[in-house]
Design an enzyme around this catalytic site. Structure first.
Site, PDB file in Angstrom:
ATOM      1  N   TYR A 171       0.884  -1.129  -0.052  1.00 29.84           N
ATOM      2  CA  TYR A 171      -0.034  -0.125  -0.108  1.00 29.84           C
ATOM      3  C   TYR A 171       0.839   1.432   0.017  1.00 29.84           C
ATOM      4  CZ  TYR A 171      -3.437   3.539   1.416  1.00 29.84           C
ATOM      5  OH  TYR A 171      -4.083   4.891   1.610  1.00 29.84           O
ATOM      6  N   LYS A 175       1.059   4.352  -2.914  1.00 30.90           N
ATOM      7  CA  LYS A 175       0.806   5.819  -2.485  1.00 30.90           C
ATOM      8  C   LYS A 175       1.808   7.044  -2.623  1.00 30.90           C
ATOM      9  CE  LYS A 175      -3.437   5.751  -1.654  1.00 30.90           C
ATOM     10  NZ  LYS A 175      -4.297   6.756  -2.605  1.00 30.90           N
ATOM     11  N   THR A 208     -13.450   7.429   6.364  1.00 30.66           N
ATOM     12  CA  THR A 208     -14.024   6.661   5.403  1.00 30.66           C
ATOM     13  C   THR A 208     -14.263   5.284   5.408  1.00 30.66           C
ATOM     14  OG1 THR A 208     -12.116   6.430   4.148  1.00 30.66           O
ATOM     15  CG2 THR A 208     -12.966   8.801   4.192  1.00 30.66           C
TER      16      THR A 208
END
Length: 308
Positions: A171, A175, A208
């Protein structure tokens, strides 16, 4: 503040992953300021629900859904072909969609590791395929990174994590790749005179579904911790709302006189929350040689080139 966003009337924006979270809030804010927004996402049902939710408070909002699965290079090509057939210049592209810390290594239909494919390679190919429309709109192009980029490393010898997959390093690499893409696109834009403004942004620690449906949903114990400890006690201390997380994205996408190659994020608590402003770029993201190597590898993997 949303009221600080310049008038977007007559402008066309594309926001990926706009059916929830910071993508939803970004699309809503752009529409509130008069812009026309394409919600580029996989699910027609979720996009329809998002459009309905926005129109409850903004009945005149100019919104439409276009299917886009960033994990599929075929879907990316079809999306870009539809927009190029329309021929309308794009003024704003927000490459927002992503997945986080998938527990097991999976690959897409194209054979790419899923986090790299969804978070980065799909957006790389999308931006390249839309380049004529972006040039026509002298577009602001925003790549969504993360504070986690500080811990990433671009493994040019193993971008797909085939040797030893680990969820968080994969991940973080994706990014970091997004931020380096923003910076390298700015360099190439200036060298080629494409007329774009390429910038990066991150939402900090925004509340989120990315967290709840990702690393915090792996087991029954993790879900119990999420429900009874994390959400009510810990999360409010270190995070802010999705709407607050969207503010750095909106600043990157709309603030006047933004220079290419800049990066925006929250300013407080090590950039996890707070008012939007310039963010901190890790030194490893500033290496032009690695960025060029990543660009070349990305073109080779996707078969897509930035030919205006």
């Amino acid at each position: 503040m949303i009221s600080d966003i310049p008038d977007q009337s007559g402008k066309l924006a594309v926001v990926t992953g706009a059916n929830s979270g910071t993508g939803f809030e970004t699309a809503k804010a752009l529409a509130a300021r008069g812009g026309e927004v394409i919600l580029a996402t996989r699910s027609a049902d979720r996009a329809g629900a998002a459009i309905t939710a926005i129109r409850r408070t903004l009945p005149q909002a100019r919104l439409r859904f276009e299917p886009l699965d960033l994990a599929s290079q075929g879907s990316v090509a079809a999306f870009a072909d539809r927009l190029r057939a329309e021929g309308r210049p794009i003024n704003t592209l927000v490459n927002n969609a992503g997945v986080m810390a998938l527990p097991k290594r999976t690959v897409t239909e194209n054979g790419f590791e899923t986090q790299l494919a969804t978070n980065y390679l799909g957006h790389f190919a999308l931006t390249a395929r839309l380049l004529p429309l972006l040039r026509g709109g002298r577009a602001r192009v925003v790549q969504l990174s993360s504070i986690v980029h500080r811990h990433g490393r671009i493994q040019l010898d193993d971008l797909q994590f085939e040797a030893a997959y680990k969820p968080w390093p994969a991940y973080a690499q994706s990014k970091l790749a997004m931020l380096m893409f923003a910076l390298e696109l700015d360099r190439r834009n200036r060298a080629n005179g494409w007329g774009l403004t390429s910038v990066g942004a991150h939402p900090g620690y925004a509340r989120t579904g990315l967290i709840a449906s990702g690393p915090m949903s792996r087991s029954a114990v993790a879900r119990m911790v999420l429900r009874f400890v994390y959400r009510p006690v810990l999360e409010p201390l270190f995070s802010h709302s999705a709407a607050a997380g969207a503010l750095p994205i909106l600043m990157a996408a709309t603030a006047p006189d933004v220079a290419g190659g800049t990066y925006f994020g929250p300013r407080d608590m090590r950039e996890m929350k707070g008012p939007a402003g310039l963010g901190k770029i890790a030194n490893r993201a500033l290496d032009p040689a690695v960025a060029a190597g990543l660009w070349e590898a990305s073109e080779a993997l996707t078969g897509v080139r930035f030919d205006a």
